[in-house]
Design an enzyme around this catalytic site. Structure first.
Site, short mmCIF file in Angstrom:
data_model
loop_
_atom_site.label_atom_id
_atom_site.label_comp_id
_atom_site.label_asym_id
_atom_site.label_seq_id
_atom_site.Cartn_x
_atom_site.Cartn_y
_atom_site.Cartn_z
N ASP A 117 -1.53 4.96 -6.39
CA ASP A 117 -0.10 4.82 -6.08
C ASP A 117 0.70 6.01 -6.59
O ASP A 117 1.73 6.36 -6.02
CB ASP A 117 0.43 3.52 -6.67
CG ASP A 117 -0.07 2.35 -5.84
OD1 ASP A 117 -1.22 1.93 -6.06
OD2 ASP A 117 0.66 1.91 -4.93
N ARG A 151 10.19 -0.96 -4.74
CA ARG A 151 9.00 -1.00 -5.61
C ARG A 151 8.95 0.33 -6.38
O ARG A 151 9.08 1.40 -5.79
CB ARG A 151 7.71 -1.21 -4.79
CG ARG A 151 7.71 -2.57 -4.06
CD ARG A 151 6.35 -2.93 -3.51
NE ARG A 151 5.40 -3.25 -4.56
CZ ARG A 151 4.09 -3.38 -4.35
NH1 ARG A 151 3.59 -3.19 -3.15
NH2 ARG A 151 3.28 -3.69 -5.35
N GLY A 181 0.86 -1.18 0.00
CA GLY A 181 0.00 0.00 0.00
C GLY A 181 0.90 1.23 0.00
O GLY A 181 1.85 1.32 0.79
O1 MRU Z 1 0.57 -3.86 -4.69
P1 MRU Z 1 -0.08 -3.13 -3.55
O2 MRU Z 1 -0.91 -4.02 -2.68
O3 MRU Z 1 0.93 -2.32 -2.76
O4 MRU Z 1 -1.07 -2.12 -4.25
C1 MRU Z 1 -1.82 -1.26 -3.45
C2 MRU Z 1 -2.75 -0.41 -4.23
O5 MRU Z 1 -2.81 -0.44 -5.43
C3 MRU Z 1 -3.54 0.58 -3.43
O6 MRU Z 1 -4.78 0.81 -4.02
C4 MRU Z 1 -2.75 1.90 -3.38
O7 MRU Z 1 -1.46 1.68 -2.89
C5 MRU Z 1 -3.41 2.91 -2.58
S1 MRU Z 1 -3.21 2.49 -0.88
C6 MRU Z 1 -3.84 3.56 0.16
#
Ligand code: MRU
Length: 355
Positions: free
Chosen positions: A241, A92, A50
């Protein structure tokens, strides 16, 4: 300050404690991380995930590294902290928050460098990491209060992936308005897309909302279009993101399809994200780096192969939704409507202009 619905991360001076999100919902277990390297591995392996939480954890990882470097020689000490920042920034590529938090950590280290004292620097970076965490709690509450006004009695909402407390310091982004509307006594229900391949919707969003007493129904990602077409969704809230200046934004793969169906069916589609998710240097969504993860995440389910051996799988983790299908952005600076370029630029923080 009200208590956040979950506490996915805690700063405990010589280590940080996180909920191991890979184990949810079967087990609520915690991991203690003591070094920047352990934090980097936890981010890469998705023990925590997240966008805002990745940024907070990375900041704390830098602080741990500074505290672990007992050395009094400034060159050696600062080299070690700089290496930790480089390592964490390679975990990431898509979420802006990671790079935003590491820029803040680098700046606080540079400020402390005037005295060339490792101890001054340790104090400064620990304080900055804790500040990033606390600010995120405030930010979540602020987005929650603003977004809660959109949720009316009897509404049915839809969300994709997990943009909840687990993805942040505790209140969430897209789920924060749900928590606040719920605490104000409104009744509503939520469809959570399961979110292939890692099931953040089915595992994490469903866990969080059910635990808070909010009615949640998990659907296959591909079912969202039918459900919207049947008029069963009033409002869509998703996280982000990385948001570009034009308003194009990246979020978990599958968000683009949700947004296009929302537009086709006349359903309001809001992105809830802190300003730390806005990349004020990027103009267009096409320029957002999209993480491609291991194909094992598709070929296997809970360790069991579900595809014929030898068949390829391709696993982009995010997609980009164009601004033209976004109704608005809910940030800690309020609700931003179109024209996005002009209005997002207006909330550009001072610090973003200096980098
Ligand atoms: O791969 P992830 O689980 O880190 O992806 C998370 C998302 O796409 C969320 O929607 C995004 O980070 C917003 S979190 C508040």
């Amino acid at each position: 300050m009200p208590e956040p619905p979950v506490k996915p991360i805690e700063w405990l001076e010589d280590h940080i404690r996180i909920i191991d999100q890979r184990k949810l919902p079967a087990t609520e277990s915690y991991l203690d991380l003591k070094t920047a390297g352990e934090v980097a591995d936890a981010i890469t392996d998705m023990a925590l995930r997240g966008a805002p939480l990745i940024g907070i954890a990375a900041a704390m990882g830098v602080a741990l590294e500074a505290c672990n470097s007992a050395c009094d020689d400034w060159e050696v000490f600062s080299g070690r902290v700089a290496d930790a920042i480089d390592l964490l920034s390679s975990t990431r590529p898509t979420a802006s928050n990671l790079f935003w938090a590491l820029r803040r950590m680098r700046r606080s280290m540079e400020k402390a460098a005037t005295t060339r004292s490792p101890q001054d620097c340790r104090d400064a970076v620990v304080a900055e990491a804790v500040r990033i965490f606390r600010e995120d709690l405030e930010t979540g509450m602020s987005m929650g209060r603003t977004g809660a006004d959109l949720i009316k009695e009897g509404h049915t909402l839809l969300t994709h992936c997990n943009a909840g407390g687990l993805a942040t310091s505790g209140f969430g982004t897209a789920l924060a308005p749900m928590y606040f509307a719920h605490s104000e006594g409104r009744r509503f229900s939520v469809y959570a897309d399961e979110t292939r391949p890692l099931l953040q919707g089915a595992r994490l969003t469903a866990w969080e909302l059910a635990r808070a007493g909010i009615e949640v129904t998990v659907i296959c990602d591909s079912a969202c279009h039918l459900i919207m077409a049947r008029g069963r969704v009033d409002l869509i809230l998703v996280g982000a993101d990385r948001i570009t200046l034009s308003g194009d934004f990246a979020n978990k793969v599958g968000t683009l399809g949700v947004a296009l169906s929302a537009r086709r069916n006349g359903i309001p589609f809001y992105v809830v994200a802190p300003t730390s998710s806005i990349d004020f240097q990027l103009e267009r969504g096409d320029d957002i780096p999209i993480e491609e993860r291991d194909s094992d995440e598709i070929t296997h389910l809970s360790g069991v192969r579900v595809m014929p051996a030898g068949v390829a799988a391709y696993n982009p983790a995010f997609d980009v939704t164009p601004a033209e299908v976004v109704t608005g952005f809910i940030t800690e600076r309020g609700l931003i409507g179109p024209p996005f370029k002009e209005n997002l630029n207006r909330i550009r923080p001072e610090a973003a202009q200096r980098r």
